[in-house]
Design a protein around this motif. Structure first.
Motif, short mmCIF file in Angstrom:
data_model
loop_
_atom_site.label_atom_id
_atom_site.label_comp_id
_atom_site.label_asym_id
_atom_site.label_seq_id
_atom_site.Cartn_x
_atom_site.Cartn_y
_atom_site.Cartn_z
N ARG A 209 0.79 -1.06 0.10
CA ARG A 209 0.07 0.10 -0.06
C ARG A 209 0.93 1.28 0.09
O ARG A 209 0.36 2.33 0.16
N ASP A 210 2.29 0.91 -0.15
CA ASP A 210 2.92 2.49 -0.27
C ASP A 210 3.01 2.83 -1.94
O ASP A 210 2.52 1.83 -2.62
N ALA A 211 3.46 4.09 -2.23
CA ALA A 211 3.18 4.42 -3.56
C ALA A 211 4.36 5.44 -3.75
O ALA A 211 4.86 5.96 -2.98
N ILE A 212 4.38 5.54 -5.13
CA ILE A 212 5.75 6.43 -5.64
C ILE A 212 5.36 7.08 -6.69
O ILE A 212 4.76 6.33 -7.78
N GLY A 213 5.47 8.39 -6.68
CA GLY A 213 5.30 9.15 -8.09
C GLY A 213 6.61 9.44 -8.76
O GLY A 213 7.58 10.11 -8.00
N VAL A 214 6.61 9.30 -9.97
CA VAL A 214 8.04 9.52 -10.79
C VAL A 214 7.73 10.21 -12.04
O VAL A 214 6.65 9.95 -12.81
N TYR A 215 8.60 11.34 -12.27
CA TYR A 215 8.27 12.06 -13.34
C TYR A 215 9.43 12.97 -13.73
O TYR A 215 10.56 12.58 -12.94
N ASP A 216 9.53 13.45 -14.84
CA ASP A 216 10.86 14.25 -15.47
C ASP A 216 11.80 13.15 -15.94
O ASP A 216 12.98 13.14 -15.24
N THR A 217 11.44 12.05 -16.16
CA THR A 217 12.03 10.89 -16.76
C THR A 217 11.53 10.36 -18.09
O THR A 217 10.10 10.36 -18.32
N GLU A 218 12.17 9.36 -18.69
CA GLU A 218 11.67 8.82 -19.92
C GLU A 218 11.54 7.14 -19.51
O GLU A 218 10.81 6.55 -20.30
N ASN A 219 12.28 6.64 -18.55
CA ASN A 219 11.67 5.25 -18.12
C ASN A 219 12.34 5.21 -16.73
O ASN A 219 12.81 5.84 -16.17
N ILE A 220 11.76 4.06 -16.30
CA ILE A 220 12.11 3.50 -14.97
C ILE A 220 12.00 2.06 -14.65
O ILE A 220 11.48 1.39 -15.49
N GLN A 221 12.86 1.77 -13.87
CA GLN A 221 12.81 0.23 -13.55
C GLN A 221 12.32 0.00 -11.92
O GLN A 221 12.66 0.74 -11.26
N ILE A 222 11.56 -1.29 -12.32
CA ILE A 222 10.92 -1.63 -10.75
C ILE A 222 11.45 -2.94 -10.64
O ILE A 222 11.53 -4.17 -11.49
N LYS A 223 12.24 -3.26 -9.35
CA LYS A 223 12.46 -4.59 -8.87
C LYS A 223 11.96 -5.21 -7.78
O LYS A 223 11.53 -4.42 -6.77
N SER A 224 11.35 -6.37 -8.01
CA SER A 224 10.47 -7.00 -6.98
C SER A 224 11.38 -7.96 -5.90
O SER A 224 12.20 -8.77 -6.35
N ASN A 225 11.20 -7.62 -4.73
CA ASN A 225 11.99 -8.33 -3.91
C ASN A 225 11.12 -9.44 -3.19
O ASN A 225 11.71 -10.52 -2.81
#
Length: 238
Positions: A209-225
């Motif tokens: 239930r945490d969240a993150i907003g990301v902007y001013d970028t063209e790509n992002i990586q998400i890693k699952s633990n």
């Protein structure tokens, strides 16, 4: 790249007895001037509806409203003549446009209903109201993105249409998997909501239930633990 983190325990909370609701952004009695929206994403409510309870008939206008059941089934009825249940695995979208009324009810005598409700500000006002609902098989999001919402003029696969240049994705990532996302536009941002599990985004650790907003970028990586379930919203930032 710019980021904004919303931890689960910083959300607004309302306990109405029949409804327990966590508000990521300002909503109803929860008003936080620093958390009114993320770009065109205006509402992300995490609702828990008690058995034999629900939302009475109420109006909406000029908003794109998306419901994603996580547990249980929610019965829906609206002024457009739609009357059906929304179940886990399905997604519902309403383009309120010029105006509609609807109600949502938990018909179960024993089980709670948990669902996410998202509101996205439309790009054009006073469109003809529209309702659609569709099942999205879980295998379509295992360790990959599943597009569930897309602009009505740029539909992808089985995605449901909205009147905005925004996308909503679901993904179920197994532990030690990663996902690379390329944004559709440099003017967009990504809002990543962790339904369950534990992930890292740009070095930030996010739990259930945490969240993150990301902007001013063209790509992002998400890693699952751990095995994780995510809802990802890509929206114009202005």
């Amino acid at each position: 790249m710019k980021t904004i983190i919303h931890k689960a325990d910083t959300r607004g909370y309302a306990d109405h007895g029949w409804l327990k609701s966590h508000h990521t952004f300002s909503f109803s009695s929860y008003q936080n001037p620093e958390r009114n929206n993320f770009g065109m994403l205006r509402v992300l409510n995490d609702d828990l509806v008690q058995p034999k309870m629900g939302f009475g008939t109420h109006p909406h206008q000029n908003m794109e409203i998306i419901s994603i059941p996580l547990k249980g089934a929610l019965s829906h009825k609206d002024s457009m003549g739609n009357k059906r249940a929304i179940e886990v695995g399905e997604v519902q979208v309403m383009s309120a446009g010029t105006g509609l009324t609807h109600s949502e009810f938990n018909d179960s005598k024993t089980d709670e209903v948990n669902f996410l409700q998202l509101w996205i500000i439309p790009e054009e006002m006073s469109v003809e109201p529209n309702y659609e609902q569709r099942e999205f098989p879980i295998e379509g999001r295992n360790n990959k993105l599943q597009t569930i919402i897309a602009p009505k003029d740029k539909l992808e696969g089985d995605a449901l249409p909205i009147s905005q240049q925004a996308y909503i994705y679901r993904t179920n990532l197994e532990a030690d998997n990663s996902l690379n996302l390329n944004l559709k536009s440099k003017d967009n941002g990504l809002y990543i909501f962790v339904v369950d599990g534990n992930v890292e985004v740009d070095g930030n650790l996010l739990n259930k239930r945490d969240a993150i907003g990301v902007y001013d970028t063209e790509n992002i990586q998400i890693k699952s633990n751990d095995n994780s379930e995510l809802v990802i919203v890509e929206v114009p930032m202005n």
